[in-house]
Design an enzyme around this catalytic site. Structure first.
Site, PDB file in Angstrom:
ATOM      1  N   GLU A 135      -3.129   2.164  -5.054  1.00  0.00           N
ATOM      2  CA  GLU A 135      -4.291   2.981  -4.414  1.00  0.00           C
ATOM      3  C   GLU A 135      -4.143   4.092  -5.400  1.00  0.00           C
ATOM      4  O   GLU A 135      -3.296   5.055  -5.753  1.00  0.00           O
ATOM      5  CB  GLU A 135      -3.970   3.620  -3.122  1.00  0.00           C
ATOM      6  CG  GLU A 135      -4.928   4.288  -2.487  1.00  0.00           C
ATOM      7  CD  GLU A 135      -4.702   4.919  -1.047  1.00  0.00           C
ATOM      8  OE1 GLU A 135      -4.815   6.548  -1.309  1.00  0.00           O
ATOM      9  OE2 GLU A 135      -4.696   4.307  -0.439  1.00  0.00           O
ATOM     10  N   CYS A 174      -5.816  12.020  -1.902  1.00  0.00           N
ATOM     11  CA  CYS A 174      -7.097  11.301  -2.622  1.00  0.00           C
ATOM     12  C   CYS A 174      -8.014  11.145  -2.002  1.00  0.00           C
ATOM     13  O   CYS A 174      -9.049  10.895  -2.525  1.00  0.00           O
ATOM     14  CB  CYS A 174      -6.460   9.788  -3.128  1.00  0.00           C
ATOM     15  SG  CYS A 174      -5.659   9.086  -1.658  1.00  0.00           S
TER      16      CYS A 174
END
Length: 479
Positions: free
Chosen positions: A247, A281
């Protein structure tokens, strides 16, 4: 003073080298952690390889469930002390730390349930001929954990890996090693956890992590971090053909249509942009607002960001703490300074707040710009910077939002359900929220399109990253 050692093959240990952990809000020494290297990583991997060779763990889903349940129960008794340590080492507001600990426990319980439900299927392909499909644990999983959400981001990798039957090596970020060791201690000390099933080592350098990436003894590598580092991991792991769960970066857009309550939406977007001081994020980075409501959004969002209370995370009034350290603060500050010099309009110029000189603090910045190709519209700047853009039509909004190398997350804000779904389907993102942002939980898979990564964590599909599919054929004949 907190202290964290390595945990390898069932034993706490160290190499005689230690590093300091500092409170990012004031620079105070919190404690020390053992500083490992490639040799430490080799020992941890060897222990995991040995443990995986024994079927007592990899083929015993009931044991795996019980271990996860016992870990969750132990963490529930320690929530307050863990939240305080997380805030001291990471800097985030205490309310966010408490929420993260609760989310991590929820995730462990979720995968404890799935530990006993990893089914395959059987096909009779012809009379007397059977094909059995089995989901088997992939082997040794190496988990490289970041510092921004070290509870949830550890658990969302470790819990499915253990539920699937893998053995694991955990390497936390040096900035939050004390916390990760404290979070893992109740698991590592369980009598029912065999030596070598879970191993922990920390390092200030990168030699141990590089070994995890390159060695063929690691079958799965899970990493959360920057796209640049993820790209390097893919390159270095290629010769081993190991499974990768990555990720990576994001540049989340919030699409605000013309039928919303701007004042209410602005408050929610301000919170989404400043979560973990903008160091998440999925944090809101770009706000695309319909041109007819742009003036209102400028005023409301500027006011909402200006009112964010910045301070030490243990202060009950704090809404946003410091960045993770001064080095990160300095880097973000430099990129924001360049953005301020080249944007169309500065609505709120953030900076280092008065009276907090000893910490790594920055207040939020809000700018406007038309050209979505600008570096501050494209680059993931990991801090409290928000860019406001306008659009005139749904198609322009989608075109602008999809103008990115990332595809992790986005949100759509509208009172019209049909418009919301239409836009959500058109956005090239792994997650799209409607009238909300940053809603992450155990049951729903998370991951991105394009350069935001590979694989999915959370949800049932996370098990797929830690398993292999085996086909067993047998011809038993027919009567």
């Amino acid at each position: 003073m907190q202290q964290a050692r390595h945990f390898i093959d069932g034993q706490w240990c160290d190499d005689g080298r230690w590093a300091d952990s500092l409170d990012p809000a004031n620079g105070e020494l919190i404690g020390r952690f053992a500083d490992g290297d490639e040799g430490t990583a080799r020992a941890a991997v060897a222990a995991a390889v040995s443990a995986f060779a024994k079927p007592q763990w990899s083929q015993n889903p009931r044991l795996r469930q019980q271990v996860l349940l016992e870990w969750a129960a132990a963490l529930q008794r320690r929530q307050d002390e863990l939240a305080t340590l997380l805030t001291r080492e990471n800097g985030k507001a205490l309310a966010q730390s408490r929420g993260e600990i609760a989310g991590a426990i929820s995730e462990i319980l979720y995968y404890a349930g799935l530990a006993r439900h990893n089914p395959g299927h059987v096909l009779e392909v012809a009379p007397g001929e059977f094909s059995t499909m089995l989901r088997e644990p992939a082997g040794v999983a190496a988990l490289i954990i970041p510092w921004n959400a070290p509870a949830v981001l550890l658990v969302r990798a470790l819990a499915p890996a253990l539920a699937a039957g893998c053995t694991c090596v955990v390497k936390p970020a040096p900035q939050t090693t004390l916390f990760n060791a404290a979070l893992l201690a109740p698991l590592l000390e369980l009598p029912s956890l065999a030596p070598g099933v879970v191993n922990l080592f920390a390092e200030c350098g990168h030699a141990g992590a590089a070994y995890l990436v390159a060695t063929p003894l690691v079958d799965v590598l899970s990493f959360t971090g920057s796209t640049a580092t993820g790209t390097r991991i893919m390159q270095d792991a290629a010769p081993t053909m190991k499974k990768l769960s990555l990720e990576l970066g994001g540049k989340s857009c919030c699409l605000v249509l013309d039928d919303v309550d701007i004042a209410s939406v602005a408050l929610k977007i301000a919170a989404a942009a400043t979560i973990i001081s903008g160091q998440q994020c999925t944090a809101a980075r770009r706000v695309l607002v319909h041109a007819s409501r742009a003036a209102e959004m400028k005023q409301a969002l500027t006011a909402a960001l200006a009112e964010i209370r910045v301070g030490h995370g243990l202060d009950a009034a704090t809404q946003m703490g410091p960045l993770i350290d001064r080095s990160a603060r300095d880097g973000v500050e430099q990129r924001i300074a360049l953005a301020l010099d080249s944007c169309d309009e500065v609505l709120l110029a953030g900076g280092r707040p008065a009276g907090l000189d000893s910490g790594a603090f920055l207040t939020p910045t809000l700018i406007t710009h038309h050209d979505s190709a600008a570096f501050f519209c494209q680059e993931e700047i990991f801090g409290p910077l928000l860019v406001l853009e306008t659009f005139d039509s749904e198609s322009e909004a989608v075109q602008r939002a999809n103008h990115s190398e990332f595809g992790l997350s986005a949100s759509v804000w509208t009172a019209d359900g049909a418009r919301a779904m239409r836009l959500a389907r058109a956005l090239r993102n792994g997650t799209v929220w409607i009238n909300d942002h940053n809603k992450l939980f155990a049951e729903a898979e998370t991951g991105g399109y394009r350069k935001s990564g590979l694989g999915r964590l959370h949800g049932y599909d996370a098990l797929l990253d830690f398993t292999e599919l085996k086909h067993v054929y047998q011809n038993v004949g027919s009567l």
